[in-house]
Design a protein around this motif. Structure first.
Motif, PDB file in Angstrom:
ATOM      1  N   VAL A  64       0.847  -1.173   0.000  1.00  0.00           N
ATOM      2  CA  VAL A  64       0.000   0.000   0.000  1.00  0.00           C
ATOM      3  C   VAL A  64       0.885   1.226   0.000  1.00  0.00           C
ATOM      4  O   VAL A  64       1.793   1.350   0.822  1.00  0.00           O
ATOM      5  CB  VAL A  64      -0.931   0.005   1.238  1.00  0.00           C
ATOM      6  CG1 VAL A  64      -1.762   1.273   1.274  1.00  0.00           C
ATOM      7  CG2 VAL A  64      -1.794  -1.229   1.240  1.00  0.00           C
ATOM      8  N   VAL A  65       0.642   2.109  -0.937  1.00  0.00           N
ATOM      9  CA  VAL A  65       1.412   3.337  -1.037  1.00  0.00           C
ATOM     10  C   VAL A  65       0.501   4.482  -0.668  1.00  0.00           C
ATOM     11  O   VAL A  65      -0.555   4.662  -1.264  1.00  0.00           O
ATOM     12  CB  VAL A  65       1.963   3.527  -2.475  1.00  0.00           C
ATOM     13  CG1 VAL A  65       2.747   4.820  -2.583  1.00  0.00           C
ATOM     14  CG2 VAL A  65       2.815   2.346  -2.867  1.00  0.00           C
ATOM     15  N   ASP A  66       0.917   5.231   0.351  1.00  0.00           N
ATOM     16  CA  ASP A  66       0.113   6.375   0.763  1.00  0.00           C
ATOM     17  C   ASP A  66       0.290   7.505  -0.233  1.00  0.00           C
ATOM     18  O   ASP A  66       1.402   7.811  -0.660  1.00  0.00           O
ATOM     19  CB  ASP A  66       0.536   6.866   2.149  1.00  0.00           C
ATOM     20  CG  ASP A  66       0.191   5.857   3.230  1.00  0.00           C
ATOM     21  OD1 ASP A  66      -0.781   5.100   3.026  1.00  0.00           O
ATOM     22  OD2 ASP A  66       0.882   5.830   4.253  1.00  0.00           O
ATOM     23  N   SER A  67      -0.818   8.107  -0.611  1.00  0.00           N
ATOM     24  CA  SER A  67      -0.729   9.260  -1.501  1.00  0.00           C
ATOM     25  C   SER A  67      -0.339  10.477  -0.677  1.00  0.00           C
ATOM     26  O   SER A  67      -0.654  10.555   0.513  1.00  0.00           O
ATOM     27  CB  SER A  67      -2.058   9.479  -2.210  1.00  0.00           C
ATOM     28  OG  SER A  67      -3.064   9.736  -1.260  1.00  0.00           O
ATOM     29  N   PRO A  68       0.345  11.430  -1.270  1.00  0.00           N
ATOM     30  CA  PRO A  68       0.749  12.617  -0.496  1.00  0.00           C
ATOM     31  C   PRO A  68      -0.476  13.389  -0.035  1.00  0.00           C
ATOM     32  O   PRO A  68      -1.472  13.482  -0.741  1.00  0.00           O
ATOM     33  CB  PRO A  68       1.577  13.430  -1.476  1.00  0.00           C
ATOM     34  CG  PRO A  68       1.284  12.888  -2.824  1.00  0.00           C
ATOM     35  CD  PRO A  68       0.799  11.490  -2.633  1.00  0.00           C
TER      36      PRO A  68
END
Length: 91
Positions: A64-68
């Motif tokens: 999971v990549v957190d969006s800025p």
């Protein structure tokens, strides 16, 4: 509800009345051809998608990549951005 013999007989009589006796063999032939074409297309689609179905059952790894985060108080609707590296066009 099960279809019994007299149900089929009624359907045949209605078909003869609607289409006429001479047209029924041609109608049955065209229905048979349509079913054969449909079955061959379904078989072809299954063959094309066959290897992908095996992959679908295997587990998928990912992260999971957190969006800025966006600062909501800075978003004023203007076309210019004060953040470095951002590109915006002004009219």
């Amino acid at each position: 509800m099960q279809i019994q013999g007299w149900h089929i007989l009624i359907i045949i009589v209605i078909a003869i009345l609607l289409f006429g006796a001479p047209k029924l063999p041609g109608l049955a032939r065209s229905v048979g051809q349509s079913l054969r074409i449909f079955k061959s297309e379904v078989r072809q689609m299954k063959e094309e998608n066959g290897p992908n179905d095996a992959d679908a059952s295997s587990p998928v790894e990912g992260r999971v990549v957190d969006s800025p985060r966006q600062d909501t108080h800075r978003n004023t609707g203007s076309t210019r951005s004060s953040e470095p590296g951002s590109t915006s066009s002004t009219t």
